[in-house]
Design a protein around this motif. Structure first.
Motif, PDB file in Angstrom:
ATOM      1  N   THR A  29      40.972  81.953  39.787  1.00 54.09           N
ATOM      2  CA  THR A  29      41.776  80.804  40.191  1.00 54.09           C
ATOM      3  C   THR A  29      42.970  81.232  41.045  1.00 54.09           C
ATOM      4  O   THR A  29      43.329  80.564  42.002  1.00 54.09           O
ATOM      5  N   MET A  30      43.563  82.385  40.721  1.00 52.96           N
ATOM      6  CA  MET A  30      44.716  82.836  41.508  1.00 52.96           C
ATOM      7  C   MET A  30      44.285  83.189  42.922  1.00 52.96           C
ATOM      8  O   MET A  30      44.956  82.844  43.893  1.00 52.96           O
ATOM      9  N   VAL A  31      43.162  83.893  43.026  1.00 51.06           N
ATOM     10  CA  VAL A  31      42.671  84.273  44.352  1.00 51.06           C
ATOM     11  C   VAL A  31      42.281  83.024  45.137  1.00 51.06           C
ATOM     12  O   VAL A  31      42.621  82.884  46.311  1.00 51.06           O
ATOM     13  N   TYR A  32      41.618  82.077  44.457  1.00 47.81           N
ATOM     14  CA  TYR A  32      41.249  80.858  45.172  1.00 47.81           C
ATOM     15  C   TYR A  32      42.506  80.130  45.639  1.00 47.81           C
ATOM     16  O   TYR A  32      42.583  79.644  46.765  1.00 47.81           O
ATOM     17  N   GLY A  33      43.490  80.082  44.759  1.00 53.89           N
ATOM     18  CA  GLY A  33      44.730  79.378  45.096  1.00 53.89           C
ATOM     19  C   GLY A  33      45.380  79.935  46.350  1.00 53.89           C
ATOM     20  O   GLY A  33      45.943  79.193  47.146  1.00 53.89           O
ATOM     21  N   ILE A  34      45.282  81.230  46.548  1.00 54.11           N
ATOM     22  CA  ILE A  34      46.045  81.825  47.650  1.00 54.11           C
ATOM     23  C   ILE A  34      45.218  82.002  48.922  1.00 54.11           C
ATOM     24  O   ILE A  34      45.753  81.881  50.020  1.00 54.11           O
ATOM     25  N   VAL A  35      43.919  82.292  48.818  1.00 52.52           N
ATOM     26  CA  VAL A  35      43.129  82.450  50.047  1.00 52.52           C
ATOM     27  C   VAL A  35      41.921  81.509  50.121  1.00 52.52           C
ATOM     28  O   VAL A  35      41.075  81.658  50.990  1.00 52.52           O
ATOM     29  N   GLN A  36      41.823  80.554  49.211  1.00 53.28           N
ATOM     30  CA  GLN A  36      40.720  79.584  49.195  1.00 53.28           C
ATOM     31  C   GLN A  36      39.360  80.281  49.247  1.00 53.28           C
ATOM     32  O   GLN A  36      38.474  79.881  49.989  1.00 53.28           O
ATOM     33  N   LYS A  84      41.461  93.969  51.414  1.00 51.57           N
ATOM     34  CA  LYS A  84      41.847  94.515  52.723  1.00 51.57           C
ATOM     35  C   LYS A  84      40.623  94.815  53.585  1.00 51.57           C
ATOM     36  O   LYS A  84      40.619  94.551  54.786  1.00 51.57           O
ATOM     37  N   ILE A  85      39.589  95.394  52.958  1.00 48.42           N
ATOM     38  CA  ILE A  85      38.434  95.824  53.738  1.00 48.42           C
ATOM     39  C   ILE A  85      37.493  94.656  54.031  1.00 48.42           C
ATOM     40  O   ILE A  85      37.046  94.474  55.162  1.00 48.42           O
ATOM     41  N   ALA A  86      37.208  93.849  53.005  1.00 48.07           N
ATOM     42  CA  ALA A  86      36.129  92.866  53.162  1.00 48.07           C
ATOM     43  C   ALA A  86      36.610  91.465  53.521  1.00 48.07           C
ATOM     44  O   ALA A  86      35.979  90.775  54.298  1.00 48.07           O
ATOM     45  N   TYR A  87      37.736  91.026  52.953  1.00 47.45           N
ATOM     46  CA  TYR A  87      38.106  89.618  53.126  1.00 47.45           C
ATOM     47  C   TYR A  87      39.137  89.388  54.222  1.00 47.45           C
ATOM     48  O   TYR A  87      39.091  88.394  54.927  1.00 47.45           O
ATOM     49  N   LYS A  88      40.071  90.328  54.360  1.00 46.98           N
ATOM     50  CA  LYS A  88      41.154  90.099  55.319  1.00 46.98           C
ATOM     51  C   LYS A  88      40.659  89.899  56.749  1.00 46.98           C
ATOM     52  O   LYS A  88      41.141  88.996  57.439  1.00 46.98           O
ATOM     53  N   PRO A  89      39.683  90.706  57.205  1.00 46.33           N
ATOM     54  CA  PRO A  89      39.215  90.485  58.588  1.00 46.33           C
ATOM     55  C   PRO A  89      38.588  89.102  58.778  1.00 46.33           C
ATOM     56  O   PRO A  89      38.439  88.655  59.905  1.00 46.33           O
ATOM     57  N   ASN A 189      50.628  89.085  53.760  1.00 48.70           N
ATOM     58  CA  ASN A 189      49.660  90.124  53.377  1.00 48.70           C
ATOM     59  C   ASN A 189      50.022  90.778  52.050  1.00 48.70           C
ATOM     60  O   ASN A 189      49.165  90.982  51.193  1.00 48.70           O
ATOM     61  N   THR A 190      51.298  91.120  51.897  1.00 49.65           N
ATOM     62  CA  THR A 190      51.738  91.732  50.642  1.00 49.65           C
ATOM     63  C   THR A 190      51.501  90.778  49.478  1.00 49.65           C
ATOM     64  O   THR A 190      51.018  91.179  48.419  1.00 49.65           O
ATOM     65  N   THR A 191      51.833  89.521  49.696  1.00 54.69           N
ATOM     66  CA  THR A 191      51.706  88.543  48.618  1.00 54.69           C
ATOM     67  C   THR A 191      50.242  88.391  48.194  1.00 54.69           C
ATOM     68  O   THR A 191      49.938  88.308  47.004  1.00 54.69           O
ATOM     69  N   ILE A 192      49.345  88.388  49.178  1.00 52.77           N
ATOM     70  CA  ILE A 192      47.917  88.282  48.853  1.00 52.77           C
ATOM     71  C   ILE A 192      47.463  89.519  48.081  1.00 52.77           C
ATOM     72  O   ILE A 192      46.741  89.419  47.088  1.00 52.77           O
ATOM     73  N   SER A 193      47.932  90.709  48.506  1.00 51.16           N
ATOM     74  CA  SER A 193      47.582  91.936  47.779  1.00 51.16           C
ATOM     75  C   SER A 193      48.047  91.876  46.335  1.00 51.16           C
ATOM     76  O   SER A 193      47.316  92.252  45.417  1.00 51.16           O
ATOM     77  N   VAL A 194      49.276  91.406  46.133  1.00 48.99           N
ATOM     78  CA  VAL A 194      49.810  91.299  44.773  1.00 48.99           C
ATOM     79  C   VAL A 194      48.924  90.384  43.934  1.00 48.99           C
ATOM     80  O   VAL A 194      48.613  90.675  42.776  1.00 48.99           O
ATOM     81  N   THR A 195      48.479  89.281  44.539  1.00 53.13           N
ATOM     82  CA  THR A 195      47.638  88.330  43.814  1.00 53.13           C
ATOM     83  C   THR A 195      46.321  88.978  43.387  1.00 53.13           C
ATOM     84  O   THR A 195      45.890  88.842  42.237  1.00 53.13           O
TER      85      THR A 195
END
Lengths: 295, 233
Positions: A29-36, A84-89, A189-195
């Motif tokens: 849920t946290m990951v969905y909340g921040i990057v859908q 970083k490797i799979a989702y960010k791009p 980016n940092t905030t997503i990494s923390v999540t």
């Protein structure tokens, strides 16, 4: 009287497994909340957490606290790297691309661990002397109590973190509006990494607790609890933290009651049935809400 | 203070900003006016790093900023009140303002900023515990401005602050912009409400489909026949 005992017994069992589902569901849920994104690799984080714990215990023979710590750190780093490797791009690509990538990451991790550890199930060592505590006719194992207490403490801690710390507030800001958050000087980016790190840490602990409760591990062990936790997150309203907690407990309790009163084989069917039922009545989940934006 | 030199910005294949240059001097209110789709918002987004210019240069206080990430510009002193306010609806008024001060460390100074913003917008103080999504449009605009001021900016970029507001609120918002400027903050204002914008600005640039077609003193433009015909109705 016996009926009440049985009821309470099943309820406690349900809360036990439900608190594990809740911990895992928080990661979804946290990951969905921040990057859908539905991070389908989250189930495999659980598996990796269990395997790292397994090695730390059997090969390195470390004390349990260190075992947990190593497993948590390993999963946090894995979570950050996966993002970083799979989702960010793919952050600005159609959501379906990221979703397919998540499934790809999941398959990759499962097969990687199968290659390293073989697909044969391994017994998870006894790290905890499990004994039953009798309260009247009610039996509660110390494992159940530890699992529930650890989960609840982690959930309260997470709730505090998200509501009251600067980083937690930044997470909420990014999940609402990335652009506006950047304009506040928040590093997205940092905030997503923390999540991802926090979600994976909770997943690791969930994985260890799960492996102690069901002490056989294999490279595909993350699929079922991952799927159920995902359903728990959707049930509570994906993206909403208290929703994932409630959803996890509902799933666990429903599963336990089905096993206790109907049949073990039907447990999964009932659990998935609840999902269908809730979504057909309230598609956004229990806590899901549609706030209309003012223009 | 801010120099934009010959920037070109594209949305995919669409050439949205075609070689625009302008500058904002310290202490000024400068306004970019123009119809919908002229490229006003795109220019602000490019300055604050949410979009990148393909060619051209942007400098702030004699430092090149066109390759600096959006979240770092705030620390340099550029705050941005985005179009449509974009307050964090699920967070309280207080939390929204805290986010505005995200890059600042000194707790005492932040507390002072809270005081000064609550003095400017007493309504926000009354509603500090309320979720921003429950505020009225005018209150949300005040919150968006207050949030940007929490970073103590040297330059404030404002995108359509009057959009969707009742005329009486528009007047209030423009008075506030004048006050903010009088207390030492330079303002770059983007507006469709050309009349109001020209009445408070020092200088203005008129945009048409990605190009600057006219520029000068706000007062002169207010009297300019072409501007009157095209924008002031």
């Amino acid at each position: 009287m016996e009926g009440i005992i049985k009821f309470l017994q099943q309820l406690i069992n349900g809360i036990h497994v439900g608190s594990i589902y809740a911990l895992i569901a928080l990661g979804y849920t946290m990951v969905y909340g921040i990057v859908q994104l539905i991070n389908f690799a989250h189930g495999d984080i659980i598996m990796m957490g269990a395997f790292i714990a397994f090695i730390s215990i059997t090969v390195l023979k470390l004390p349990i606290i260190l075992v947990i710590l190593i497993s948590v750190i390993f999963c946090m780093i894995s979570g950050i790297l996966i993002e970083k490797i799979a989702y960010k791009p793919l952050r600005n690509s159609p959501r379906i691309s990221a979703l397919i990538t998540a499934i790809g990451v999941s398959l990759f991790l499962e097969n990687l661990f199968m290659l390293i550890f073989t697909p044969n199930p391994k017994p998870f060592p006894n790290v905890l002397k499990v004994y039953q505590i009798n309260i009247g006719n009610l039996q509660i194992s110390n494992l159940t109590i530890i699992t529930i207490v650890v989960s609840v403490i982690l959930m309260i801690g997470l709730d505090f973190f998200v509501k009251h710390t600067k980083t937690g507030k930044a997470m909420r800001a990014v999940s609402e509006d990335q652009g506006a958050a950047q304009l506040m000087g928040i590093n997205v980016n940092t905030t997503i990494s923390v999540t991802f790190a926090i979600g994976s840490a909770l997943g690791a602990i969930g994985g260890i607790l799960y492996s102690i409760a069901y002490p056989v591990i294999d490279p595909f062990m993350g699929i079922m609890p991952g799927l159920k936790a995902f359903i728990a997150a959707v049930l509570g309203g994906i993206g909403i933290i208290p929703g994932a907690m409630l959803g996890g407990f509902i799933m666990g309790i429903a599963e336990s009651f089905t096993k206790g009163y109907i049949s073990s084989q039907l447990a999964d069917a009932v659990v998935f049935g609840i999902l269908i039922l809730v979504l057909s009545i309230k598609p956004s989940g229990i806590f899901g809400k549609n706030i209309k934006e003012k223009v | 203070m801010l120099k934009v030199n010959d920037i070109n910005v594209y949305y995919g294949a669409i050439h949205a900003i075609k070689g625009i240059s302008f500058e904002v001097n310290e202490g000024e209110i400068v306004t970019l006016i123009g119809a919908n789709g002229a490229g006003k918002t795109t220019i602000l987004h490019t300055i604050s790093g949410l979009m990148k210019a393909k060619t051209g240069e942007i400098s702030f206080l004699n430092q090149k900023i066109d390759s600096i990430e959006a979240h770092k510009l705030l620390e340099m002193g550029i705050a941005h009140v985005p179009e449509g306010r974009r307050v964090f609806a699920q967070m309280t008024v207080q939390e929204n303002l805290e986010m505005g001060a995200f890059t600042r460390k000194d707790k005492k100074e932040i507390e002072e900023s809270f005081e000064s913003i609550f003095a400017k917008f007493p309504r926000l103080k009354e509603r500090r515990k309320q979720l921003a999504g429950t505020l009225s449009g005018g209150e949300q605009q005040m919150l968006a401005i207050g949030r940007a001021l929490m970073s103590k900016p040297k330059l404030l970029l404002m995108d359509e602050p009057s959009m969707g507001l009742a005329p009486i609120l528009v007047q209030e918002i423009f008075n506030i912009i004048k006050e903010i400027n009088a207390s030492g903050t330079t303002v770059l204002l983007v507006e469709q409400n050309a009349n109001m914008a020209l009445s408070i600005a020092h200088r203005a640039y008129v945009l048409e489909t990605g190009k600057i077609v006219l520029s000068g003193n706000a007062k002169d433009l207010l009297g300019n026949e072409n501007v009157k015909k095209a924008y002031l109705g």
